[in-house]
Design an enzyme around this catalytic site. Structure first.
Site, PDB file in Angstrom:
ATOM      1  CD  GLU A  42      59.745  26.691  30.563  1.00 32.83           C
ATOM      2  OE1 GLU A  42      60.339  26.822  31.854  1.00 32.83           O
ATOM      3  OE2 GLU A  42      58.441  26.351  30.729  1.00 32.83           O
ATOM      4  CG  HIS A 113      68.193  19.813  33.044  1.00 32.23           C
ATOM      5  ND1 HIS A 113      67.775  20.918  32.575  1.00 32.23           N
ATOM      6  CD2 HIS A 113      67.084  19.267  33.625  1.00 32.23           C
ATOM      7  CE1 HIS A 113      66.547  21.422  33.152  1.00 32.23           C
ATOM      8  NE2 HIS A 113      66.093  20.192  33.740  1.00 32.23           N
TER       9      HIS A 113
END
Length: 242
Positions: A42, A113
């Site tokens: 992750e 992001h």
């Protein structure tokens, strides 16, 4: 959302922030990954809440690696997990992670992001996804935010990049070789699946091009001849008003 709802009741003070509908998606789409140990990566640790969550969700014996740019995130490591500090868009850092902990069955990008980072990380890590593995990008709504390098129909956004992956996956079937040539990534792309704010890209190594079955009287003829044809037209052209 049975696993996650029960898990939430026993969480500690490490903050976990994901949109509510993500958990339904993960419980459904990653169910098979719970049956055996996997190698998991992750991108993004933040307050550390996802570290114990993924450890609980995935099968015992899974290898869990997390990366973050904030050195303080190293404090969130726990037994059975590893946290490395570095930039998700740094080729040298990502190569080190892949060499040390890959190949990966599951990669989840919950990092900056920023659209350029999402694209770069995918390009760097896609070769290190195992056959049958999946690459997940969360919070794809930032593709519509100019402040993250996105914006509606902005070609530089991750969503537009992922849409082009769909074209590349279908390049076996090109009828316009100069403007739409075959892309080798088609030999690896199994699917590109869009959910609300999540994109999942599945890898499946193909030994050859798609095969057409022609079935008649209990016999199967296998052929790839249609892939070589150019100037195709519908068999119903002129018969259905077209």
């Amino acid at each position: 959302m049975s696993f996650f709802r029960k898990y939430f009741e026993g969480t500690d003070d490490r903050v976990l922030m994901k949109w509510a509908h993500y958990y339904d998606i993960y419980e459904r789409e990653l169910a098979q990954s719970r049956d055996r140990p996997v190698s998991f990566l992750e991108i993004g640790v933040f307050k550390g809440g996802s570290v114990p969550m993924w450890k609980a969700f995935l099968a015992d014996g899974s290898r869990l690696t997390f990366i973050d740019i904030d050195p303080a995130c190293a404090n969130h490591a726990e037994p059975g997990t590893t946290i490395e500090i570095g930039n998700q868009a740094d080729p040298d850092f990502i190569e080190k992670i892949a060499r040390t902990y890959g190949p990966f069955d599951i990669i989840v990008d919950d990092g900056s992001h920023v659209n350029a980072h999402q694209i770069k990380s995918f390009e760097l890590l896609w070769p290190h996804i195992a056959d049958g593995g999946v690459y997940v990008v969360e919070d794809c709504h930032t593709s519509y935010w100019p402040g993250f390098g996105g914006g509606y129909r902005n070609e530089a956004s991750f969503i537009e990049f992922a849409k082009r992956l769909i074209d590349r996956m279908h390049s076996w079937y090109t009828d316009q070789d100069e403007m739409f040539p075959f892309d080798p990534i088609a030999k690896e792309l199994e699917s590109v699946r869009f959910f609300d704010s999540i994109t999942m890209i599945e890898k499946r190594i193909k030994t050859g091009p798609p095969t057409l079955y022609i079935i008649e009287n209990g016999r199967i003829e296998e052929t790839t001849r249609p892939l070589k044809i150019r100037g195709r037209r519908s068999a119903f052209a002129g018969k259905d008003g077209s």
